[in-house]
Design an enzyme around this catalytic site. Sequence first.
Site, PDB file in Angstrom:
ATOM      1  N   TYR A 197       0.830  -1.203   0.000  1.00  0.00           N
ATOM      2  CA  TYR A 197       0.000   0.000   0.000  1.00  0.00           C
ATOM      3  C   TYR A 197       0.866   1.256   0.000  1.00  0.00           C
ATOM      4  O   TYR A 197       0.747   2.133  -0.867  1.00  0.00           O
ATOM      5  CB  TYR A 197      -0.933   0.002   1.203  1.00  0.00           C
ATOM      6  CG  TYR A 197      -1.572   1.357   1.469  1.00  0.00           C
ATOM      7  CD1 TYR A 197      -2.402   1.942   0.518  1.00  0.00           C
ATOM      8  CD2 TYR A 197      -1.325   2.055   2.652  1.00  0.00           C
ATOM      9  CE1 TYR A 197      -2.969   3.195   0.742  1.00  0.00           C
ATOM     10  CE2 TYR A 197      -1.888   3.295   2.884  1.00  0.00           C
ATOM     11  CZ  TYR A 197      -2.710   3.861   1.922  1.00  0.00           C
ATOM     12  OH  TYR A 197      -3.257   5.089   2.154  1.00  0.00           O
ATOM     13  N   ASN A 238      -3.331  10.169  10.608  1.00  0.00           N
ATOM     14  CA  ASN A 238      -4.578   9.458  10.905  1.00  0.00           C
ATOM     15  C   ASN A 238      -5.757  10.423  10.830  1.00  0.00           C
ATOM     16  O   ASN A 238      -5.839  11.369  11.625  1.00  0.00           O
ATOM     17  CB  ASN A 238      -4.512   8.809  12.286  1.00  0.00           C
ATOM     18  CG  ASN A 238      -3.548   7.643  12.307  1.00  0.00           C
ATOM     19  OD1 ASN A 238      -3.836   6.585  11.767  1.00  0.00           O
ATOM     20  ND2 ASN A 238      -2.378   7.844  12.895  1.00  0.00           N
TER      21      ASN A 238
END
Length: 338
Positions: free
Chosen positions: A138, A167
């Site tokens: 990824y 995040n």
Amino acid sequence: MSTCLVTGGAGYVGSVVAAHLLAAGHRVTVLDDLSTGHRDAVPPGADFVHGRVQDAGKHVGGGYDAVLHFAASSQVGESVADPEKYWRNNAGGSLELLAAMRRFNVPLLVFSSTAAVYGQPEATPITEDAPTRPTSPYGASKLAVDHMIGAACAAHGLAAVSLRYFNVAGAHGELGLGERHDPETHLIPLALQVAAGERPSLAVHGTDYPTPDGTCVRDYIHVDDLADAHLRALDAATPGEHLICNLGNGNGFSVREVIETARAVTGRPIPAKDGPRRPGDPAVLVASAERARERLGWRPVRTDLATIVSDAWNVRLAGTGNAGAGNAGAGNAGNGRT
């Protein structure tokens, strides 16, 4: 006012950015194959095209001033098990998109990149000059796209900004746009699913890290602050330059702090079971967003963890469906990867 194509605009971040673009007066078309996005997350006022970014040549025509590119596969664990999917979707799809943009003379790109390109950091806070050593397909596929974009800027004069998120959390309350992943792997929505009775408990992966309470520390950014950075990137993009900016709060919160905050916000028990470390999880991931402040004029304003969790919880309680439940089962509270 610009005419913008938002790839992946039916997903969590893409839909919130599309909503902010519309509120700022831009014209928006969302391109999404709905493999992980949701049709009801496309904000009112946006045109919708059901299609794959790999077929961008069919969908990117004349008249667009900018592309904001969110379409990607984004599960770290899945990328390890099925790396071909990530190279095909993330790298291959982006290559087709860049070719279509050149064909139709679309001059500007804002790319949804990730902190996963840095891998295990040597130091924190992490700057854009830190070594890029992704530990998953990824992260590697996203880094490959950054390299593609840089080459296109140098060769063809493309104006591009890559925004590397840490995040992302919270929700866009006005339209009820919250996280709705399947499977869910992010800490805050997992904790809220436990609070809502949709999961029995959270699993805390690692309690012996060199952090104040022994659990991983992560940098959380509110999705509305993230969207603001994308609109600023449209104005900051310069022909021939590939600008890369980290986006984060600049502060770290531990897994235990997030769980305790979720308990306080919801007023409900959130059982958490301690377990061993998970391979590859860094102890601390915190961003330096100084470049974004200097180049974009961006500064996060929703930095309080309780605000981030409350916004996500309120959207869930509102029952709009846009922050729906994930799969049942034990939650994974190792870190909340981006």
